[in-house]
Scaffold this motif. Structure first.
Motif, PDB file in Angstrom:
ATOM      1  N   VAL A 125      43.865  29.475  45.070  1.00 52.56           N
ATOM      2  CA  VAL A 125      43.499  28.777  43.839  1.00 52.56           C
ATOM      3  C   VAL A 125      44.647  28.878  42.838  1.00 52.56           C
ATOM      4  O   VAL A 125      45.301  29.920  42.723  1.00 52.56           O
ATOM      5  CB  VAL A 125      42.186  29.361  43.249  1.00 52.56           C
ATOM      6  CG1 VAL A 125      42.313  30.844  42.973  1.00 52.56           C
ATOM      7  CG2 VAL A 125      41.769  28.626  41.997  1.00 52.56           C
ATOM      8  N   PRO A 144      46.522  29.503  39.463  1.00 55.09           N
ATOM      9  CA  PRO A 144      46.221  30.490  38.424  1.00 55.09           C
ATOM     10  C   PRO A 144      45.539  29.909  37.191  1.00 55.09           C
ATOM     11  O   PRO A 144      44.860  30.626  36.458  1.00 55.09           O
ATOM     12  CB  PRO A 144      47.591  31.072  38.074  1.00 55.09           C
ATOM     13  CG  PRO A 144      48.421  30.859  39.296  1.00 55.09           C
ATOM     14  CD  PRO A 144      47.938  29.563  39.881  1.00 55.09           C
ATOM     15  N   ASP A 196      40.516  28.252  36.130  1.00 52.65           N
ATOM     16  CA  ASP A 196      39.592  29.323  35.746  1.00 52.65           C
ATOM     17  C   ASP A 196      38.216  29.171  36.399  1.00 52.65           C
ATOM     18  O   ASP A 196      37.609  30.163  36.807  1.00 52.65           O
ATOM     19  CB  ASP A 196      39.429  29.375  34.222  1.00 52.65           C
ATOM     20  CG  ASP A 196      40.716  29.768  33.512  1.00 52.65           C
ATOM     21  OD1 ASP A 196      41.533  30.483  34.123  1.00 52.65           O
ATOM     22  OD2 ASP A 196      40.905  29.361  32.355  1.00 52.65           O
ATOM     23  N   SER A 249      37.362  27.818  39.286  1.00 51.04           N
ATOM     24  CA  SER A 249      37.393  28.183  40.701  1.00 51.04           C
ATOM     25  C   SER A 249      37.557  29.690  40.886  1.00 51.04           C
ATOM     26  O   SER A 249      36.949  30.289  41.778  1.00 51.04           O
ATOM     27  CB  SER A 249      38.527  27.438  41.410  1.00 51.04           C
ATOM     28  OG  SER A 249      38.414  27.575  42.802  1.00 51.04           O
ATOM     29  N   ILE A 250      38.353  30.297  40.043  1.00 51.75           N
ATOM     30  CA  ILE A 250      38.528  31.757  40.101  1.00 51.75           C
ATOM     31  C   ILE A 250      37.199  32.446  39.816  1.00 51.75           C
ATOM     32  O   ILE A 250      36.831  33.422  40.481  1.00 51.75           O
ATOM     33  CB  ILE A 250      39.621  32.210  39.111  1.00 51.75           C
ATOM     34  CG1 ILE A 250      40.996  31.723  39.600  1.00 51.75           C
ATOM     35  CG2 ILE A 250      39.610  33.735  38.945  1.00 51.75           C
ATOM     36  CD1 ILE A 250      42.113  31.905  38.594  1.00 51.75           C
ATOM     37  N   ARG A 251      36.440  31.935  38.841  1.00 58.55           N
ATOM     38  CA  ARG A 251      35.130  32.515  38.540  1.00 58.55           C
ATOM     39  C   ARG A 251      34.186  32.413  39.728  1.00 58.55           C
ATOM     40  O   ARG A 251      33.439  33.355  40.018  1.00 58.55           O
ATOM     41  CB  ARG A 251      34.501  31.823  37.316  1.00 58.55           C
ATOM     42  CG  ARG A 251      35.039  32.307  35.989  1.00 58.55           C
ATOM     43  CD  ARG A 251      34.152  31.872  34.832  1.00 58.55           C
ATOM     44  NE  ARG A 251      33.989  30.425  34.766  1.00 58.55           N
ATOM     45  CZ  ARG A 251      34.817  29.611  34.113  1.00 58.55           C
ATOM     46  NH1 ARG A 251      35.875  30.097  33.487  1.00 58.55           N
ATOM     47  NH2 ARG A 251      34.587  28.302  34.088  1.00 58.55           N
ATOM     48  N   ARG A 310      35.271  35.103  42.372  1.00 52.10           N
ATOM     49  CA  ARG A 310      34.960  36.472  41.932  1.00 52.10           C
ATOM     50  C   ARG A 310      33.454  36.718  41.904  1.00 52.10           C
ATOM     51  O   ARG A 310      32.991  37.807  42.264  1.00 52.10           O
ATOM     52  CB  ARG A 310      35.586  36.732  40.569  1.00 52.10           C
ATOM     53  CG  ARG A 310      37.090  36.890  40.649  1.00 52.10           C
ATOM     54  CD  ARG A 310      37.721  37.232  39.316  1.00 52.10           C
ATOM     55  NE  ARG A 310      39.137  37.549  39.479  1.00 52.10           N
ATOM     56  CZ  ARG A 310      40.052  37.380  38.552  1.00 52.10           C
ATOM     57  NH1 ARG A 310      39.714  36.903  37.354  1.00 52.10           N
ATOM     58  NH2 ARG A 310      41.321  37.688  38.783  1.00 52.10           N
ATOM     59  N   GLU A 318      40.954  39.401  44.965  1.00 50.58           N
ATOM     60  CA  GLU A 318      42.283  38.837  44.734  1.00 50.58           C
ATOM     61  C   GLU A 318      43.324  39.709  45.412  1.00 50.58           C
ATOM     62  O   GLU A 318      43.337  40.935  45.233  1.00 50.58           O
ATOM     63  CB  GLU A 318      42.567  38.739  43.235  1.00 50.58           C
ATOM     64  CG  GLU A 318      43.884  38.064  42.911  1.00 50.58           C
ATOM     65  CD  GLU A 318      44.118  37.929  41.417  1.00 50.58           C
ATOM     66  OE1 GLU A 318      45.302  37.825  41.026  1.00 50.58           O
ATOM     67  OE2 GLU A 318      43.142  37.932  40.639  1.00 50.58           O
ATOM     68  N   LEU A 371      47.000  31.832  43.539  1.00 48.17           N
ATOM     69  CA  LEU A 371      46.456  33.161  43.742  1.00 48.17           C
ATOM     70  C   LEU A 371      45.702  33.166  45.057  1.00 48.17           C
ATOM     71  O   LEU A 371      44.954  32.239  45.365  1.00 48.17           O
ATOM     72  CB  LEU A 371      45.502  33.538  42.600  1.00 48.17           C
ATOM     73  CG  LEU A 371      46.130  33.697  41.224  1.00 48.17           C
ATOM     74  CD1 LEU A 371      45.040  33.890  40.171  1.00 48.17           C
ATOM     75  CD2 LEU A 371      47.118  34.851  41.199  1.00 48.17           C
ATOM     76  N   PHE A 385      42.910  34.815  47.474  1.00 47.44           N
ATOM     77  CA  PHE A 385      41.684  35.605  47.517  1.00 47.44           C
ATOM     78  C   PHE A 385      41.221  35.696  48.963  1.00 47.44           C
ATOM     79  O   PHE A 385      41.531  34.833  49.784  1.00 47.44           O
ATOM     80  CB  PHE A 385      40.582  34.937  46.691  1.00 47.44           C
ATOM     81  CG  PHE A 385      40.776  35.019  45.205  1.00 47.44           C
ATOM     82  CD1 PHE A 385      40.057  35.955  44.459  1.00 47.44           C
ATOM     83  CD2 PHE A 385      41.652  34.175  44.552  1.00 47.44           C
ATOM     84  CE1 PHE A 385      40.215  36.033  43.079  1.00 47.44           C
ATOM     85  CE2 PHE A 385      41.817  34.237  43.178  1.00 47.44           C
ATOM     86  CZ  PHE A 385      41.102  35.173  42.444  1.00 47.44           C
TER      87      PHE A 385
END
Length: 199
Positions: free
Chosen positions: A147, A149, A152, A154-156, A159, A165, A183, A185
């Motif tokens: 994803v 950086p 946000d 998609s990162i959420r 996680r 990560e 990043l 994951f």
């Protein structure tokens, strides 16, 4: 959760989740798929490879279906469309691609969400729904996701589902015509099992 032949989903495979369900795309999905992708184009293009000029045409969709079917038959990738349970409306898609066997036993997770349904928790539910298929049916050891950086949302999602990560891959994918850092994951089968027990 309903599964058919292990490792080879047919068009009848359905994965049921909380508020969502997934199944492989069919010819009859073209109209709703093209409409949702058209509506969501500006929302999606910062995060996806450049769309071919004919991407939303019926002939391109047919080629896409043939590719998905060949990938599933050869155990190289598995594509699903995502539907809202309450309305049975198409809202996005999830893929497990680049399946690697042998000593790796891994795949890449990808997903997209239609603009009207973004930010409402559907994608977290969809990824949770796809993971049992990845780890139990496909018997994968590792599911990876890349994803940007700045993505946000998609990162959420990653996680919230329990992905870890692992680092930065420089200029990893060509997105919308530009090589972009990502990043990295990952979730391992044992991570998922532990999380399932905890939840």
């Amino acid at each position: 959760m309903a599964f058919l032949r292990a490792g080879h989903p047919s068009e009848w495979t359905v994965l049921q989740g909380r508020g969502v369900w997934l199944r492989p795309p069919q010819s009859s999905d073209y109209g709703s798929w093209a409409e949702l992708r058209t509506l969501s184009r500006a929302h999606l293009t910062p995060w996806e490879p450049a769309w071919p000029r004919d991407d939303l045409t019926k002939s391109a969709y047919r080629r896409r279906l043939k590719f998905y079917q060949r990938e599933a038959r050869d155990d190289l990738g598995y594509a699903f469309l995502l539907f809202q349970s309450e309305s049975d409306r198409l809202i996005g898609g999830v893929t497990l691609s680049n399946v690697r066997r042998g000593v790796t036993q891994s795949a890449m997770l990808g997903y997209w969400m239609g603009l009207p349904f973004a930010g409402r928790g559907y994608m977290s539910a969809a990824v949770r729904t796809a993971l049992p298929y990845a780890f139990e049916t496909l018997r994968l050891h590792r599911v990876e996701a890349a994803v940007q950086p700045t993505n946000d949302a998609s990162i959420r999602v990653l996680r919230s589902v329990g992905f870890i990560e692992e680092g930065l891959a420089r200029r990893y994918l060509k997105i919308n015509g530009v090589w972009q850092d990502h990043l990295m994951f990952a979730m391992l089968a044992e991570d998922w099992m532990t999380r399932e027990v905890r939840v």
